[in-house]
Design a protein around this motif. Structure first.
Motif, mmCIF file in Angstrom:
data_model
loop_
_atom_site.group_PDB
_atom_site.id
_atom_site.type_symbol
_atom_site.label_atom_id
_atom_site.label_comp_id
_atom_site.label_asym_id
_atom_site.label_seq_id
_atom_site.Cartn_x
_atom_site.Cartn_y
_atom_site.Cartn_z
ATOM 1 N N VAL A 17 32.104 43.780 36.557
ATOM 2 C CA VAL A 17 33.541 43.723 36.302
ATOM 3 C C VAL A 17 34.279 44.405 37.442
ATOM 4 O O VAL A 17 33.877 45.462 37.913
ATOM 5 N N LEU A 18 35.361 43.771 37.892
ATOM 6 C CA LEU A 18 36.188 44.339 38.956
ATOM 7 C C LEU A 18 37.549 44.717 38.400
ATOM 8 O O LEU A 18 38.108 43.991 37.572
ATOM 9 N N THR A 19 38.075 45.819 38.886
ATOM 10 C CA THR A 19 39.459 46.171 38.565
ATOM 11 C C THR A 19 40.364 45.384 39.505
ATOM 12 O O THR A 19 39.926 44.799 40.500
ATOM 13 N N GLU A 20 41.652 45.396 39.199
ATOM 14 C CA GLU A 20 42.608 44.711 40.057
ATOM 15 C C GLU A 20 42.616 45.317 41.466
ATOM 16 O O GLU A 20 42.674 44.592 42.462
ATOM 17 N N GLU A 21 42.539 46.632 41.553
ATOM 18 C CA GLU A 21 42.519 47.296 42.863
ATOM 19 C C GLU A 21 41.276 46.898 43.667
ATOM 20 O O GLU A 21 41.365 46.650 44.870
ATOM 21 N N GLU A 22 40.134 46.855 43.012
ATOM 22 C CA GLU A 22 38.895 46.472 43.693
ATOM 23 C C GLU A 22 38.970 45.036 44.197
ATOM 24 O O GLU A 22 38.554 44.740 45.318
ATOM 25 N N LEU A 23 39.527 44.151 43.377
ATOM 26 C CA LEU A 23 39.620 42.740 43.770
ATOM 27 C C LEU A 23 40.614 42.555 44.915
ATOM 28 O O LEU A 23 40.341 41.803 45.851
ATOM 29 N N LYS A 24 41.740 43.253 44.861
ATOM 30 C CA LYS A 24 42.713 43.166 45.962
ATOM 31 C C LYS A 24 42.076 43.616 47.271
ATOM 32 O O LYS A 24 42.248 42.965 48.302
ATOM 33 N N LEU A 34 47.830 38.332 44.512
ATOM 34 C CA LEU A 34 46.900 38.257 43.393
ATOM 35 C C LEU A 34 47.614 37.716 42.149
ATOM 36 O O LEU A 34 47.068 36.881 41.417
ATOM 37 N N GLY A 35 48.840 38.149 41.928
ATOM 38 C CA GLY A 35 49.633 37.630 40.812
ATOM 39 C C GLY A 35 49.852 36.134 40.918
ATOM 40 O O GLY A 35 49.771 35.403 39.923
ATOM 41 N N ASP A 36 50.117 35.652 42.123
ATOM 42 C CA ASP A 36 50.286 34.205 42.333
ATOM 43 C C ASP A 36 48.999 33.448 42.019
ATOM 44 O O ASP A 36 49.043 32.360 41.432
ATOM 45 N N LEU A 37 47.862 33.994 42.416
ATOM 46 C CA LEU A 37 46.591 33.331 42.116
ATOM 47 C C LEU A 37 46.355 33.254 40.613
ATOM 48 O O LEU A 37 45.885 32.236 40.100
ATOM 49 N N ARG A 38 46.697 34.306 39.893
ATOM 50 C CA ARG A 38 46.558 34.293 38.430
ATOM 51 C C ARG A 38 47.520 33.295 37.801
ATOM 52 O O ARG A 38 47.133 32.477 36.967
ATOM 53 N N ASN A 39 48.778 33.361 38.197
ATOM 54 C CA ASN A 39 49.819 32.576 37.538
ATOM 55 C C ASN A 39 49.874 31.121 37.981
ATOM 56 O O ASN A 39 50.104 30.237 37.161
ATOM 57 N N LYS A 40 49.687 30.866 39.254
ATOM 58 C CA LYS A 40 49.838 29.499 39.781
ATOM 59 C C LYS A 40 48.509 28.775 39.948
ATOM 60 O O LYS A 40 48.451 27.552 39.866
ATOM 61 N N GLU A 41 47.452 29.522 40.221
ATOM 62 C CA GLU A 41 46.159 28.902 40.510
ATOM 63 C C GLU A 41 45.133 29.119 39.410
ATOM 64 O O GLU A 41 43.972 28.786 39.554
ATOM 65 N N GLN A 42 45.554 29.731 38.311
ATOM 66 C CA GLN A 42 44.717 29.935 37.129
ATOM 67 C C GLN A 42 43.446 30.754 37.391
ATOM 68 O O GLN A 42 42.387 30.468 36.859
ATOM 69 N N MET A 43 43.573 31.783 38.228
ATOM 70 C CA MET A 43 42.450 32.698 38.424
ATOM 71 C C MET A 43 42.170 33.406 37.099
ATOM 72 O O MET A 43 43.078 33.945 36.483
ATOM 73 N N PRO A 44 40.913 33.390 36.642
ATOM 74 C CA PRO A 44 40.604 33.983 35.344
ATOM 75 C C PRO A 44 40.628 35.513 35.376
ATOM 76 O O PRO A 44 40.244 36.128 36.360
ATOM 77 N N LYS A 47 43.037 40.480 30.124
ATOM 78 C CA LYS A 47 44.198 41.359 29.985
ATOM 79 C C LYS A 47 43.833 42.520 29.070
ATOM 80 O O LYS A 47 43.513 42.325 27.902
ATOM 81 N N ILE A 48 43.852 43.724 29.622
ATOM 82 C CA ILE A 48 43.520 44.935 28.876
ATOM 83 C C ILE A 48 44.769 45.519 28.228
ATOM 84 O O ILE A 48 44.753 45.944 27.091
ATOM 85 N N SER A 49 45.856 45.518 28.974
ATOM 86 C CA SER A 49 47.145 45.994 28.474
ATOM 87 C C SER A 49 48.228 45.232 29.247
ATOM 88 O O SER A 49 47.925 44.340 30.032
ATOM 89 N N ARG A 50 49.469 45.618 29.028
ATOM 90 C CA ARG A 50 50.575 44.922 29.693
ATOM 91 C C ARG A 50 50.446 44.967 31.218
ATOM 92 O O ARG A 50 50.820 44.035 31.911
ATOM 93 N N THR A 51 49.878 46.038 31.738
ATOM 94 C CA THR A 51 49.806 46.200 33.192
ATOM 95 C C THR A 51 48.377 46.325 33.728
ATOM 96 O O THR A 51 48.198 46.538 34.921
ATOM 97 N N SER A 52 47.392 46.204 32.866
ATOM 98 C CA SER A 52 46.003 46.408 33.296
ATOM 99 C C SER A 52 45.174 45.145 33.057
ATOM 100 O O SER A 52 45.189 44.576 31.964
ATOM 101 N N ARG A 53 44.440 44.728 34.099
ATOM 102 C CA ARG A 53 43.602 43.536 34.018
ATOM 103 C C ARG A 53 42.236 43.824 34.622
ATOM 104 O O ARG A 53 42.112 44.624 35.546
ATOM 105 N N LEU A 54 41.227 43.132 34.108
ATOM 106 C CA LEU A 54 39.876 43.187 34.659
ATOM 107 C C LEU A 54 39.443 41.775 35.008
ATOM 108 O O LEU A 54 39.949 40.799 34.448
ATOM 109 N N TYR A 55 38.482 41.676 35.914
ATOM 110 C CA TYR A 55 38.009 40.382 36.395
ATOM 111 C C TYR A 55 36.487 40.360 36.324
ATOM 112 O O TYR A 55 35.829 41.224 36.899
ATOM 113 N N LEU A 56 35.941 39.390 35.602
ATOM 114 C CA LEU A 56 34.488 39.239 35.535
ATOM 115 C C LEU A 56 34.006 38.536 36.794
ATOM 116 O O LEU A 56 34.531 37.485 37.175
ATOM 117 N N GLU A 57 33.007 39.126 37.428
ATOM 118 C CA GLU A 57 32.454 38.567 38.658
ATOM 119 C C GLU A 57 32.003 37.119 38.456
ATOM 120 O O GLU A 57 32.281 36.259 39.289
#
Length: 75
Positions: A17-24, A34-44, A47-57
């Protein structure tokens, strides 16, 4: 005996699992990029909280494979 949840034959652990900071940092992206990739390109993401996200490798690798392009320089 504890059962591990698997995804595509790979055990799911927090090491995958990667944090948003690690992925950036890994992809050399800004927060907005990164927000554009999530919102426009459907990067999986998860959502942990309103401002926290994790990414499965495994999800990211599948998403990247789906975006793979090969250019034909002979055209």
């Amino acid at each position: 005996m504890e059962n591990n949840i698997t995804h595509e034959g790979q055990p799911e652990t927090l090491q995958n699992v990667l944090t948003e900071e690690e992925l950036k940092k890994l992809l050399c992206l800004t927060k907005n990029q990164l927000g554009d990739l999530r919102n426009k390109e459907q990067m999986p993401f998860i959502k942990i909280s309103r401002t926290s996200r994790l990414y499965l490798e495994s999800d990211l690798m599948n998403w990247l494979r789906g975006r793979k392009m090969v250019m034909n320089l002979n055209e």
